[in-house]
Design an enzyme around this catalytic site. Structure first.
Site, PDB file in Angstrom:
ATOM      1  N   LYS A  89       0.781  -1.184   0.135  1.00 34.24           N
ATOM      2  CA  LYS A  89      -0.088  -0.038  -0.026  1.00 34.24           C
ATOM      3  C   LYS A  89       0.813   1.401  -0.033  1.00 34.24           C
ATOM      4  O   LYS A  89       1.801   1.262   0.683  1.00 34.24           O
ATOM      5  CB  LYS A  89      -0.915  -0.117   1.143  1.00 34.24           C
ATOM      6  CG  LYS A  89      -1.941   1.027   1.283  1.00 34.24           C
ATOM      7  CD  LYS A  89      -2.801   0.941   2.487  1.00 34.24           C
ATOM      8  CE  LYS A  89      -3.956   1.987   2.635  1.00 34.24           C
ATOM      9  NZ  LYS A  89      -4.690   1.767   3.830  1.00 34.24           N
ATOM     10  N   SER A 164      -9.508   1.604   3.231  1.00 38.37           N
ATOM     11  CA  SER A 164      -8.650   2.416   2.278  1.00 38.37           C
ATOM     12  C   SER A 164      -7.420   1.942   1.572  1.00 38.37           C
ATOM     13  O   SER A 164      -6.702   2.285   0.751  1.00 38.37           O
ATOM     14  CB  SER A 164      -7.897   3.633   3.216  1.00 38.37           C
ATOM     15  OG  SER A 164      -6.799   3.064   4.120  1.00 38.37           O
ATOM     16  N   SER A 188      -9.816  -0.861   7.110  1.00 36.30           N
ATOM     17  CA  SER A 188      -9.246  -0.658   5.950  1.00 36.30           C
ATOM     18  C   SER A 188      -8.549  -1.808   5.164  1.00 36.30           C
ATOM     19  O   SER A 188      -8.041  -1.693   3.835  1.00 36.30           O
ATOM     20  CB  SER A 188      -8.174   0.433   6.023  1.00 36.30           C
ATOM     21  OG  SER A 188      -9.085   1.715   6.263  1.00 36.30           O
TER      22      SER A 188
END
Length: 473
Positions: A89, A164, A188
């Site tokens: 990420k 996210s 997330s």
């Protein structure tokens, strides 16, 4: 195409689990370079449609794969993930790559060092071929960002992958290799895993060292099978002194996943009384999961949720103030580049009193106390991950309303604040074949037990649908 060690069917290299890739390298069926080439070819077919990647580095990855291939040929792999493709990420620092945090308002400065999770993956020999997208500041459960292109869900391009860890979820479902690393402060890794049909673990706070550490913030694996999540945890959970909230070194055997649900006391948490209404198809999947555990000998009782309206609103106030603190330090013209939804949400934080914000932060303590009380009589809890099956790709959140931003995280956020390990695993599908996740939560520090229960559920749930294929041009 190669025959998987764990399956009878012939499986493309990009679809093989990390466990099967390592077995294939060991037996010299194929090499890391061949696997990476197949992954990159698959990425080229999918990426124009889903936009999951940031700082994609195929050439750098080919050089790492070549070195890994040579090590395997010499029978001397560098670590437990040598030659396995992985994405990270965007907000987990990798040396030399800027971290926009999904926001056009941020200044791009290359990271000087790898953050702890990235460092552990690199040390283990993983091939980091790309970062993955995220929404502004990680404060949305969405693939919408002011910096990145809109990330879409491979199961249905009109739908949101969640966030996210949006790019990680989309990449995992699309088959960009087996291992993806996300972060989770309110759901997330679990929400995109739920909406993308993946397995994700939000570890106990401190189990995976992270930088910067923060209340409830963890890094966690996102994979297609539980064994791959456990494989990643064996690497990610190694100590790092940069995280002052990390747990002491441990000797957890992450391969010891055989766990019988027999006589386990499981709570089934359905209607919370706060947040978005639970959709029937999601409710039915959670009940089906509970019945599967019951059939395997678990004792299941329905339990109330731990979250109240006051707690949720408190978290909202606390996070608004924290977000406004970050945005207020920027020049007005820079600040204006943030996603309007985020700007509008955060701006309300400027009007909160100090008492409002402290009261909001104290919600974390209240949630922690409620969770501890719940787990005095239970070994595990099963619940939905999200109250809704899916929502449009273009939305910032299921309700798409900055006045009500967190109505969809009521099943996930308590476990960040209480620090309990919680996994999302696919439980079934809606009538259109869209995945619906189930959440398994354990006592603090029982990360291995949560994965053991998820592994047991893999054997109890109905057959899984094939993974989505790239659209034909």
């Amino acid at each position: 195409m190669h025959k998987s060690a764990a399956q009878d069917a012939v499986t493309p290299l990009h679809d093989l689990s990390a466990v099967d890739l390592l077995a294939g390298y060991r037996s010299k069926q194929f090499s890391p370079s061949e696997v990476l080439d197949d992954v990159l070819k698959h990425v080229a077919a999918w990426e124009p449609h889903i936009k999951a990647l940031y700082a994609f580095d195929p050439e750098g990855a080919r050089a790492v794969a070549k070195a890994s291939t040579e090590r395997w040929q010499n029978g001397a792999p560098a670590g437990s993930l040598d030659g396995v493709p992985v994405t990270i990420k965007e907000n987990i620092a990798t040396k030399g790559v800027p971290m926009p945090l999904g926001a056009a308002s941020n200044t791009l400065v290359p990271a000087t060092v790898d953050a702890p999770p990235a460092a552990r993956l690199r040390e283990a020999g993983a091939i980091i071929f790309s970062k993955t997208t995220m929404p502004d500041y990680g404060m949305l459960s969405s693939g919408l960002s002011s910096f990145h292109s809109l990330t879409r869900n491979p199961w249905d391009l009109s739908k949101n992958p969640g966030g996210s860890s949006s790019g990680a979820g989309a990449a995992g479902a699309a088959g960009y290799g087996p291992l993806h690393l996300g972060t989770d402060i309110g759901g997330s890794v679990r929400l995109p895993a739920c909406w993308c049909g993946l397995v994700a673990l939000k570890p106990s706070l401190g189990r995976v060292p992270i930088d910067p550490p923060y209340v409830g913030r963890v890094a966690g694996p996102m994979t297609r099978i539980v064994d791959d999540t456990a494989l990643m945890m064996g690497v990610l959970s190694k100590p790092d002194r940069r995280d002052g909230m990390s747990l002491p070194a441990h000797d957890i055997n992450w391969k010891a996943l055989e766990k019988s649900p027999r006589k386990m006391r499981i709570g089934l948490m359905l209607d919370l009384g706060v947040g978005q209404k639970l959709e029937k198809e999601v409710r039915d999947i959670s009940i089906k999961a509970a019945k599967a555990f019951e059939s395997a000998g678990a004792v299941v009782t329905e339990v109330d949720g731990v979250l109240t309206r006051e707690m949720l609103d408190g978290l909202d106030n606390f996070w608004r103030a924290r977000m406004w603190d970050d945005l207020s330090k920027l020049a007005p013209e820079q600040r204006a580049k943030a996603l309007p939804y985020i700007y509008k949400w955060a701006e309300a934080g400027a009007k909160l009193s100090g008492v409002d914000v402290v009261r909001g932060f104290n919600a974390t303590m209240a949630i922690r106390a409620a969770a501890a009380k719940l787990f005095t009589d239970l070994d595990y809890v099963i619940s939905p991950v999200s109250p809704v099956v899916n929502f449009p790709a273009e939305f910032a959140a299921p309700l798409n309303d900055p006045e009500k931003p967190f109505e969809h995280i009521c099943y996930t956020v308590p476990w960040n604040m209480s620090e309990n390990p919680a996994a999302s695993i696919n439980g079934g599908y809606d009538k259109h074949g869209f995945p619906i996740g189930v959440q398994i939560i354990g006592r603090r520090f029982d990360d291995l037990g949560v994965l053991g229960m998820a592994k047991a559920f893999e054997g109890l749930r109905a057959a899984q649908k094939p993974w989505p294929k790239p659209p034909k041009k």
